[in-house]
Design an enzyme around this catalytic site. Structure first.
Site, mmCIF file in Angstrom:
data_model
loop_
_atom_site.group_PDB
_atom_site.id
_atom_site.type_symbol
_atom_site.label_atom_id
_atom_site.label_comp_id
_atom_site.label_asym_id
_atom_site.label_seq_id
_atom_site.Cartn_x
_atom_site.Cartn_y
_atom_site.Cartn_z
ATOM 1 C CG HIS A 34 -1.616 1.284 1.492
ATOM 2 N ND1 HIS A 34 -2.505 1.864 0.608
ATOM 3 C CD2 HIS A 34 -1.541 2.147 2.550
ATOM 4 C CE1 HIS A 34 -2.954 3.011 1.116
ATOM 5 N NE2 HIS A 34 -2.385 3.211 2.288
ATOM 6 C CG HIS A 60 0.285 7.625 3.951
ATOM 7 N ND1 HIS A 60 0.807 6.728 3.055
ATOM 8 C CD2 HIS A 60 -0.981 7.202 4.186
ATOM 9 C CE1 HIS A 60 -0.101 5.802 2.757
ATOM 10 N NE2 HIS A 60 -1.185 6.061 3.434
ATOM 11 C CG ASP A 61 -1.294 4.739 6.525
ATOM 12 O OD1 ASP A 61 -2.094 5.634 6.865
ATOM 13 O OD2 ASP A 61 -1.453 4.053 5.493
ATOM 14 C CD GLU A 64 -4.464 7.337 10.705
ATOM 15 O OE1 GLU A 64 -4.454 8.418 10.104
ATOM 16 O OE2 GLU A 64 -5.098 6.352 10.317
ATOM 17 C CG ASP A 65 -1.703 2.209 10.427
ATOM 18 O OD1 ASP A 65 -2.732 2.560 11.038
ATOM 19 O OD2 ASP A 65 -1.661 2.078 9.194
ATOM 20 C CG ASP A 121 -4.344 6.854 2.076
ATOM 21 O OD1 ASP A 121 -3.958 5.671 1.960
ATOM 22 O OD2 ASP A 121 -4.802 7.318 3.142
HETATM 23 ZN ZN ZN Z 1 -2.828 4.747 3.722
#
Ligand code: ZN
Length: 178
Positions: A34, A60-61, A64-65, A121
């Site tokens: 991804h 980019h994640d 968050e992740d 995204d």
């Molecule tokens: Zn993403």
């Protein structure tokens, strides 16, 4: 450091940070697929002229992740990359429905570069919805997801017509696959 070296350092870092993460779809693809797809899309959308945006796409994640902090990203990749990542990061302290609502509200107010990242995204996510949807999602939930992605993208139109067309194609194909 050259752009090429910075981009590959970010790709290597993203692969390590997300090493145990899989996509939500039935195929359980490695999450790095991804991140690379989003980075490829923003790079094509900008003619390869915005290395910081490509790096931000790879990372980019991560907040968050993976629980990575803005300070860690700034230390390794600078404040411009961090600002781009922060612009597309949800506040995880908020309930999911509120986060989804805020994505629609915030998308329209962000910079053109963050809009391109957001568009890439959502394009990647809708392609995945067609290629390998989550196994336990009924048709209605998939339809809701596609409608929400379209609502977010409605706020970013004008930032990059080429990528908007790629998104529209992905959304149409995700619709047709339900
Ligand atoms: Zn993403």
């Amino acid at each position: 450091m050259s752009d090429l070296r910075r981009v590959l350092a970010a790709a290597d870092t993203a692969a390590r940070w997300h090493t145990d993460q899989r996509r939500k779809g039935a195929a359980q693809e490695p999450y790095i697929n991804h991140l690379l797809e989003v980075a490829h899309l923003v790079t094509e959308a900008t003619g390869g002229r915005d290395a910081d945006l490509t790096i931000a796409a790879l990372l980019h994640d991560a907040i968050e992740d993976c629980g990575i902090t803005e300070a860690e990203i700034t230390e390794r990749f600078g404040t411009d990359v961090t600002a781009l990542v922060a612009a597309v990061t949800d506040d995880k302290a908020l309930p999911k429905a509120e986060r989804k609502r805020l994505q629609i509200a915030h998308a329209a107010k962000t910079s053109d570069r963050a809009k391109i990242l957001k568009l890439a995204d959502k394009t990647s996510n809708l392609r995945a919805m067609k290629a390998s949807p989550p196994a336990n999602w009924p048709a209605e939930r998939k339809q809701e997801y596609i409608a929400w992605a379209r609502a977010v993208v409605a706020g970013v139109r004008g930032a990059n017509p080429w990528l908007e067309a790629v998104f529209d194609q992905a959304a149409a194909e995700a619709d047709a696959a339900i």
